[in-house]
Design a protein around this motif. Sequence first.
Motif, PDB file in Angstrom:
ATOM      1  N   SER A 161      16.077   4.095   1.115  1.00  0.00           N
ATOM      2  CA  SER A 161      16.867   3.357   2.111  1.00  0.00           C
ATOM      3  C   SER A 161      16.370   1.927   2.260  1.00  0.00           C
ATOM      4  CB  SER A 161      16.767   3.991   3.485  1.00  0.00           C
ATOM      5  OG  SER A 161      17.375   5.201   3.536  1.00  0.00           O
ATOM      6  N   GLN A 162      15.065   1.792   2.301  1.00  0.00           N
ATOM      7  CA  GLN A 162      14.500   0.442   2.448  1.00  0.00           C
ATOM      8  C   GLN A 162      14.893  -0.435   1.258  1.00  0.00           C
ATOM      9  OE1 GLN A 162      10.380   1.716   3.036  1.00  0.00           O
ATOM     10  NE2 GLN A 162      10.276   0.542   4.947  1.00  0.00           N
ATOM     11  N   SER A 163      14.798   0.131   0.042  1.00  0.00           N
ATOM     12  CA  SER A 163      15.146  -0.650  -1.150  1.00  0.00           C
ATOM     13  C   SER A 163      16.608  -1.057  -1.122  1.00  0.00           C
ATOM     14  CB  SER A 163      14.910   0.157  -2.427  1.00  0.00           C
ATOM     15  OG  SER A 163      13.584   0.561  -2.493  1.00  0.00           O
ATOM     16  N   GLY A 171       5.566  11.646   4.685  1.00  0.00           N
ATOM     17  CA  GLY A 171       4.285  12.025   5.264  1.00  0.00           C
ATOM     18  C   GLY A 171       4.140  11.752   6.748  1.00  0.00           C
ATOM     19  N   ARG A 172       5.230  11.332   7.398  1.00  0.00           N
ATOM     20  CA  ARG A 172       5.144  11.170   8.856  1.00  0.00           C
ATOM     21  C   ARG A 172       5.044  12.542   9.521  1.00  0.00           C
ATOM     22  NH1 ARG A 172       7.385   6.162  10.332  1.00  0.00           N
ATOM     23  NH2 ARG A 172       5.903   4.826   9.262  1.00  0.00           N
ATOM     24  N   GLN A 173       4.171  12.631  10.517  1.00  0.00           N
ATOM     25  CA  GLN A 173       4.147  13.878  11.288  1.00  0.00           C
ATOM     26  C   GLN A 173       5.200  13.774  12.368  1.00  0.00           C
ATOM     27  OE1 GLN A 173       0.417  15.686  12.624  1.00  0.00           O
ATOM     28  NE2 GLN A 173      -0.586  13.875  11.803  1.00  0.00           N
ATOM     29  N   SER A 208       0.826  -1.210   0.000  1.00  0.00           N
ATOM     30  CA  SER A 208       0.000   0.000   0.000  1.00  0.00           C
ATOM     31  C   SER A 208       0.862   1.263   0.000  1.00  0.00           C
ATOM     32  CB  SER A 208      -0.915  -0.005   1.220  1.00  0.00           C
ATOM     33  OG  SER A 208      -0.116   0.009   2.389  1.00  0.00           O
ATOM     34  N   PHE A 209       2.158   1.089   0.057  1.00  0.00           N
ATOM     35  CA  PHE A 209       3.045   2.259   0.003  1.00  0.00           C
ATOM     36  C   PHE A 209       4.256   1.909  -0.831  1.00  0.00           C
ATOM     37  CE2 PHE A 209       3.567  -0.050   4.058  1.00  0.00           C
ATOM     38  CZ  PHE A 209       4.809  -0.610   3.839  1.00  0.00           C
ATOM     39  N   GLN A 210       5.026   2.948  -1.147  1.00  0.00           N
ATOM     40  CA  GLN A 210       6.250   2.715  -1.896  1.00  0.00           C
ATOM     41  C   GLN A 210       7.412   2.623  -0.917  1.00  0.00           C
ATOM     42  OE1 GLN A 210       6.729   5.793  -4.768  1.00  0.00           O
ATOM     43  NE2 GLN A 210       8.125   4.562  -6.004  1.00  0.00           N
ATOM     44  N   LEU A 211       8.313   1.688  -1.142  1.00  0.00           N
ATOM     45  CA  LEU A 211       9.472   1.602  -0.254  1.00  0.00           C
ATOM     46  C   LEU A 211      10.314   2.871  -0.372  1.00  0.00           C
ATOM     47  CD1 LEU A 211      10.792  -2.059  -0.765  1.00  0.00           C
ATOM     48  CD2 LEU A 211       9.300  -1.194   1.043  1.00  0.00           C
ATOM     49  N   VAL A 216      13.379   4.008  14.952  1.00  0.00           N
ATOM     50  CA  VAL A 216      12.015   3.593  15.251  1.00  0.00           C
ATOM     51  C   VAL A 216      11.077   4.119  14.170  1.00  0.00           C
ATOM     52  CG1 VAL A 216      10.405   3.435  17.168  1.00  0.00           C
ATOM     53  CG2 VAL A 216      12.683   4.365  17.549  1.00  0.00           C
ATOM     54  N   GLY A 217      10.271   3.233  13.590  1.00  0.00           N
ATOM     55  CA  GLY A 217       9.294   3.679  12.609  1.00  0.00           C
ATOM     56  C   GLY A 217       9.831   3.835  11.201  1.00  0.00           C
ATOM     57  N   SER A 218      11.087   3.461  10.999  1.00  0.00           N
ATOM     58  CA  SER A 218      11.661   3.638   9.667  1.00  0.00           C
ATOM     59  C   SER A 218      11.236   2.517   8.712  1.00  0.00           C
ATOM     60  CB  SER A 218      13.187   3.691   9.752  1.00  0.00           C
ATOM     61  OG  SER A 218      13.691   2.471  10.248  1.00  0.00           O
ATOM     62  N   GLY A 219      10.536   1.525   9.238  1.00  0.00           N
ATOM     63  CA  GLY A 219       9.997   0.479   8.373  1.00  0.00           C
ATOM     64  C   GLY A 219      10.914  -0.711   8.166  1.00  0.00           C
ATOM     65  N   LYS A 220      11.438  -1.223   9.258  1.00  0.00           N
ATOM     66  CA  LYS A 220      12.293  -2.406   9.147  1.00  0.00           C
ATOM     67  C   LYS A 220      11.459  -3.664   8.913  1.00  0.00           C
ATOM     68  CE  LYS A 220      14.233  -1.580  13.176  1.00  0.00           C
ATOM     69  NZ  LYS A 220      13.675  -0.243  13.446  1.00  0.00           N
ATOM     70  N   THR A 221      10.249  -3.667   9.508  1.00  0.00           N
ATOM     71  CA  THR A 221       9.455  -4.894   9.466  1.00  0.00           C
ATOM     72  C   THR A 221       9.154  -5.343   8.038  1.00  0.00           C
ATOM     73  OG1 THR A 221       8.442  -4.136  11.506  1.00  0.00           O
ATOM     74  CG2 THR A 221       7.455  -6.039  10.449  1.00  0.00           C
ATOM     75  N   VAL A 222       8.807  -4.406   7.198  1.00  0.00           N
ATOM     76  CA  VAL A 222       8.435  -4.802   5.840  1.00  0.00           C
ATOM     77  C   VAL A 222       9.657  -5.338   5.088  1.00  0.00           C
ATOM     78  CG1 VAL A 222       8.652  -2.485   4.840  1.00  0.00           C
ATOM     79  CG2 VAL A 222       7.140  -4.149   3.777  1.00  0.00           C
TER      80      VAL A 222
HETATM   81  P1  ADP Z   1      10.256  -0.172  12.723  1.00  0.00           P
HETATM   82  O1  ADP Z   1      11.424   0.114  11.858  1.00  0.00           O
HETATM   83  O2  ADP Z   1      10.232   0.685  13.945  1.00  0.00           O
HETATM   84  O3  ADP Z   1      10.105  -1.622  13.033  1.00  0.00           O
HETATM   85  P2  ADP Z   1       7.860  -0.581  11.310  1.00  0.00           P
HETATM   86  O4  ADP Z   1       8.382  -1.589  10.417  1.00  0.00           O
HETATM   87  O5  ADP Z   1       7.011  -1.021  12.459  1.00  0.00           O
HETATM   88  O6  ADP Z   1       9.012   0.302  11.886  1.00  0.00           O
HETATM   89  O7  ADP Z   1       7.087   0.477  10.439  1.00  0.00           O
HETATM   90  C1  ADP Z   1       6.331   1.506  11.015  1.00  0.00           C
HETATM   91  C2  ADP Z   1       5.100   1.783  10.165  1.00  0.00           C
HETATM   92  O8  ADP Z   1       5.470   2.366   8.917  1.00  0.00           O
HETATM   93  C3  ADP Z   1       4.312   0.546   9.811  1.00  0.00           C
HETATM   94  O9  ADP Z   1       2.944   0.828  10.019  1.00  0.00           O
HETATM   95  C4  ADP Z   1       4.618   0.307   8.338  1.00  0.00           C
HETATM   96  O10 ADP Z   1       3.547  -0.300   7.686  1.00  0.00           O
HETATM   97  C5  ADP Z   1       4.846   1.697   7.827  1.00  0.00           C
HETATM   98  N1  ADP Z   1       5.746   1.783   6.685  1.00  0.00           N
HETATM   99  C6  ADP Z   1       6.866   1.049   6.481  1.00  0.00           C
HETATM  100  N2  ADP Z   1       7.488   1.409   5.339  1.00  0.00           N
HETATM  101  C7  ADP Z   1       6.755   2.416   4.814  1.00  0.00           C
HETATM  102  C8  ADP Z   1       6.879   3.224   3.633  1.00  0.00           C
HETATM  103  N3  ADP Z   1       7.889   3.068   2.781  1.00  0.00           N
HETATM  104  N4  ADP Z   1       5.938   4.176   3.421  1.00  0.00           N
HETATM  105  C9  ADP Z   1       4.926   4.343   4.290  1.00  0.00           C
HETATM  106  N5  ADP Z   1       4.735   3.616   5.397  1.00  0.00           N
HETATM  107  C10 ADP Z   1       5.650   2.662   5.674  1.00  0.00           C
END
Ligand code: ADP
Length: 678
Positions: free
Chosen positions: A257-259, A434-436, A251-254, A283-289
Amino acid sequence: MFNDPVDVIPSVGDKTKEQLEMLNITKVGDLLFHFPFRYDFFELKPLKEINHEEVATIQGEVASEPNLSFFGRKKSRLTCTIQVGVVAIKAVFFNQAFLKDKLIRGETVTLTGKWDMHRLQLTVQQLHPKSFQEDNTIQPVYHSKGNLSTKQIKKLVKYALKSSLEDVYEMLPESYLKEYKLPSRQLAVQELHQPSSKTALKHAKRRFIYEELFIFQLKMQWIKEHNKKASYGLPKEYDKSKIETFITQLSFQLTNSQSRALNEILSDLKSNYRMNRLLQGDVGSGKTVVAAIALYATYLAGQQGALMVPTEILAEQHEQSLRELFGDLLQIELLTGSVKGKKREERLERISSGEVDIVVGTHALIQDDTLFKELGLVIVDEQHRFGVNQRKTLRDKGLNPDVLFMTATPIPRTLSITTFGDMDVSIIDEMPKGRQPIETYWVKENMIERVHQFLIKETDAGHQAYVIAPLIEESDKLDIQNAVDVFEELQSTLPPSISVGLMHGRLSAQEKDEVMREFAANNIQILVSTTVVEVGVNVPNATVMVIYDAERFGLAQLHQLRGRVGRGKHQSYCILLADPKGETGKERMRVMTETNDGFTLSEHDLQIRGPGDFFGKKQSGLPEFKVANIVDDYRALEVARRDAVDVISNNRLSTDTDYRYLKELIENDPKIKERIFD
Ligand code: ADP
Ligand code: MG
């Protein structure tokens, strides 16, 4: 002589020998490598160049009989006129009555002390021996144990220099000495103990800083290379296009950094080598995905994956987000301590038959009876909560999966290439768009009523809050009492409609999970806690983080705590309650209010606390350097690392005889043997 025991030195008896042993000095040669920890500089200065209150060294002639008076019980004051050039000054010695006989009229003395420009008076700290010479103005000071004095150590070192310096051999290839203009090892040892000038001392230090860092990096690179070759991973043949499809359907674009991190991981998975990688991201940088996609690739290659987290509730949260991400694309199973009895047996059975593709669980996952069909990838989340020995546990179980560690504690580069020098590191250093940003405020503790009002306002709006109770040293008991006090205060001040919860380290893991669940379900609006909540729980509805006595926490920890909020769509706030007394405390609060970036904060933290304290004492894994300091010497560190990579990747240790000593050193290091895989 170098390898002879210290008691071959005539003045060394059993007592001294023992004290030297406490300093890890057993051989004569060890004395040579017991370097001074600092130097006193006694440069003679003309009076008119000395500032008021400056500590300086002067030379002059004793121009009066010394005058000794006693006051109080054991206090004395010795004064004397000293003629310095054309000026007569007064020298004052407190509580050094025994020096009276050394001040002989007409003789030249050298004194170091604090200068009072207005009264022409020097408060003497040190009367130098007669032998004081102007070219001998740099005095080494040694660490010592027992009642061994710096003076004695100096004597012993002098003996060692005379008898054994020539046994000190050069380890670094000539080319390095030339390129970096470093003195030889012998010369550098000599200069560290008996500096001939400030410049010579500087170069001697430079040499050992480089040597230490280079050898350390060489070991790290060697281990890394060795482990790559020694342990075949399970190369994963996955269908790249399926992964790409999966990514486009997110639902979002990586983020970039994530890529980047993902590609590094994917190429590890594909290779023959066993992955040993650390993924760092705020924290919140999107490691899980990123982790999820790596697990998907593993599944596509027909292998199983495991995701290990430190707590049950985190395991549940991860399981849920993986299910949301994958739908029924693959089979996910949860395995934690509370999964028991028949259910557990069933799940274990499904795992060992290979029916399950991804297992999510606490670290018990790899420790007890879990059998996998073919475990290809283990991901360890919140790495800092685990020991560094998970790899060993895996190995001991006969498993050989790729391993990815994830951490939300951004580690400054200097520390990360030191502590995790034998691992590959990927970094996510950008936030999804778009993070606040969380708004952070620093308020004085007397504003607590306004904080209460704010909590009421936010809970009225349907949101939730964390309140972190002050932390007092390492005392569990006091910390808990503090949490209880804050809890009771909030309960009695806030309207009864607001439900307040309490969590602390004394609760069992299950009780903690229970409280967290209540909070996640919004049955608790305000959660009072000690820092046990710091680990990655996700309650997106929580918008306020209040931290009592914030000045007592390190920046990294404050940032972790702040990361508990700002996870949903609502504006979030972090309120630091603090009355810091010192400058560093104030500085920390300021930095927190000014930046949301974990890497920036961690650099500050390293500057403020130094490398030793950065990780806390427990599992720092930080090597002890004698001369080098990875904060101050970060440039040398980068150079040393670059050189080490060059040596190892070009296999110079085995092919170039200039490297024979380094090769020996590495091959005989017992610590290295602990870290390599056989
Ligand atoms: P952390 O790195 O702290 O583990 P998370 O993986 O929990 O962070 O990601 C935090 C939130 O950001 C999740 O709800 C995730 O779906 C969302 N997210 C991850 N990557 C992106 C992205 N590229 N764009 C928008 N939202 C994202
Ligand atoms: Mg996470």
